[in-house]
Design an enzyme around this catalytic site. Sequence first.
Site, short mmCIF file in Angstrom:
data_model
loop_
_atom_site.label_atom_id
_atom_site.label_comp_id
_atom_site.label_asym_id
_atom_site.label_seq_id
_atom_site.Cartn_x
_atom_site.Cartn_y
_atom_site.Cartn_z
N ASN A 1 4.40 -6.21 8.76
CA ASN A 1 4.78 -7.05 7.63
C ASN A 1 4.59 -8.54 7.93
O ASN A 1 4.35 -9.34 7.02
CB ASN A 1 6.24 -6.80 7.25
CG ASN A 1 6.44 -5.41 6.63
OD1 ASN A 1 5.48 -4.80 6.16
ND2 ASN A 1 7.66 -4.92 6.66
N ASP B 1 3.31 -4.78 1.09
CA ASP B 1 1.88 -5.06 0.97
C ASP B 1 1.49 -5.29 -0.49
O ASP B 1 0.83 -6.28 -0.83
CB ASP B 1 1.09 -3.90 1.58
CG ASP B 1 -0.41 -4.13 1.54
OD1 ASP B 1 -1.01 -3.97 0.45
OD2 ASP B 1 -1.00 -4.48 2.57
N HIS B 2 1.91 -4.37 -1.37
CA HIS B 2 1.53 -4.50 -2.78
C HIS B 2 2.24 -5.67 -3.45
O HIS B 2 1.68 -6.30 -4.36
CB HIS B 2 1.83 -3.19 -3.53
CG HIS B 2 1.03 -2.03 -3.03
ND1 HIS B 2 -0.26 -2.15 -2.60
CD2 HIS B 2 1.35 -0.71 -2.89
CE1 HIS B 2 -0.73 -0.97 -2.21
NE2 HIS B 2 0.24 -0.08 -2.37
#
Length: 356
Positions: free
Chosen positions: A47, A115-116
Site C-alpha cells: 500500500n 489500489d482501486h
Amino acid sequence: MGQLKDFQLRRLEEHKYSCASSSLMDPMMQKWWCWLVEQCPLTLAPNLITISGLLVNIATSLLLVYYSPDAKQEVPRWACFLCALGLFLYQSLDAIDGKQARRTGTSSPLGELFDHGCDSLSTVFVSLGVACSVRLGTHPYWMFFQCMMAVTLFYCAHWQTYVSGTLRFGFIDVTEAQFGVIAIHLLSVIFGPSFWSLKGTSVLSPVVPLLFILVPSVLIAWKSPYDIYLQNPTIYLLTFGCVSARVTNRLVVAHMTKSEMAYSDASLLGPALLFLNQYVNCPINENYLLYIVCIYVIYDLIKYCQEVCLEICHHLNISLFTIVPKRPASSTSSAAFEKNGSSKYMTRSKAKVKSN
C-alpha cells in the site's frame, strides 16, 4: 457508527480477487514490472507503493494546473515532461503493488480496495493534467466532456465488475490509455503546447474528429460479441459514413469561413453510445442499437445541412433551389450607365492619345 456494517466486514473476508485481461501492452510491460518489483525490499508495504505512485502523479499534475489554472495558458515544456514521467512512475508502481503483496504474502481485500481507490482519484488528476497540456480550456465544454467521460468510464468498469464479479481489461484499456496520455505530454514537450492549438493554427484540429470516427468504428466492430459489422455491414458503414460526412461538412465550412475546426460534434454521440454500450457488456442488443444510432446520425446530418444552407441563403439573400429573376434596369438608369460608361472610356481614350 462506522462506514461498514458487521455483515459487510464478514463478507469482505470471503472476497477473492478476479481479473481477466486481453490488454495489448500489459504483456510487453511485464518484464519491466517484474524487474522493478524485485528491486523493492521485502519490508516495503504494497500500500505504501500504491500511495507513493499516486502522490507523484498528483504532484506533477498539479504542477500543470499551477501554470495553467484554466487550461488556457501555455505550460512550460519541462512541466509537461515531469507530468509524463510522473504518470509513468504511477503506472509502474500501480502495476507492482499487487506483485509485492503476493511476493511478501500480504495480499488482502484492503490492498485491492486501496489500489482501486487510488486509481479513482488518479483518473481525475490525469484528466486535468492532459487538459492543461493541450490547452483544452479554450474549449471549456469539450474539457468538461473529456474529464467527465474519463471518470464515467472508470465507474462503468467497476460497475461491470460489480455485476459479473470479474474485473475485465479489454484489448485497448487502462495501460494503453495511460501511454496515450504520456505520448500527448511528450508531444507538448517536443513541439510546445501551442502544437495543440484549436484556433485554426494547428493542422491537428481537423485530424482529431476523424480519429474519433475511425478508432471507434474499428474497435466496436472488432470487439463486438454480436459481430455487429458482419451481421449488418451496410447499416454499419452507412452509420459511420454519415458521421464522417457530417464532420467533413463542418471542415468545409471551417475552411470557407476561415474559422476553427471544433473537436466536438453532435454526431459523435452515436459512436459514443455504441462504444459505451459495449464497454458495459452490452445491456442493449448491439444490432438494435445500431439501427437507432443510424437513424439518429442520418437525422443529424440532414438537420445540419438544412440549417447551414438556410442560414447562408438568408445572409446572401439568395434561394437554394430556384433562381429569382432580376429586375430589368430602367431606361433612365441604362442611359445614365451608357453615358457614364462612354464618357469613362472617352476619357481614357483621350488620356491615351495625349500620352502618345
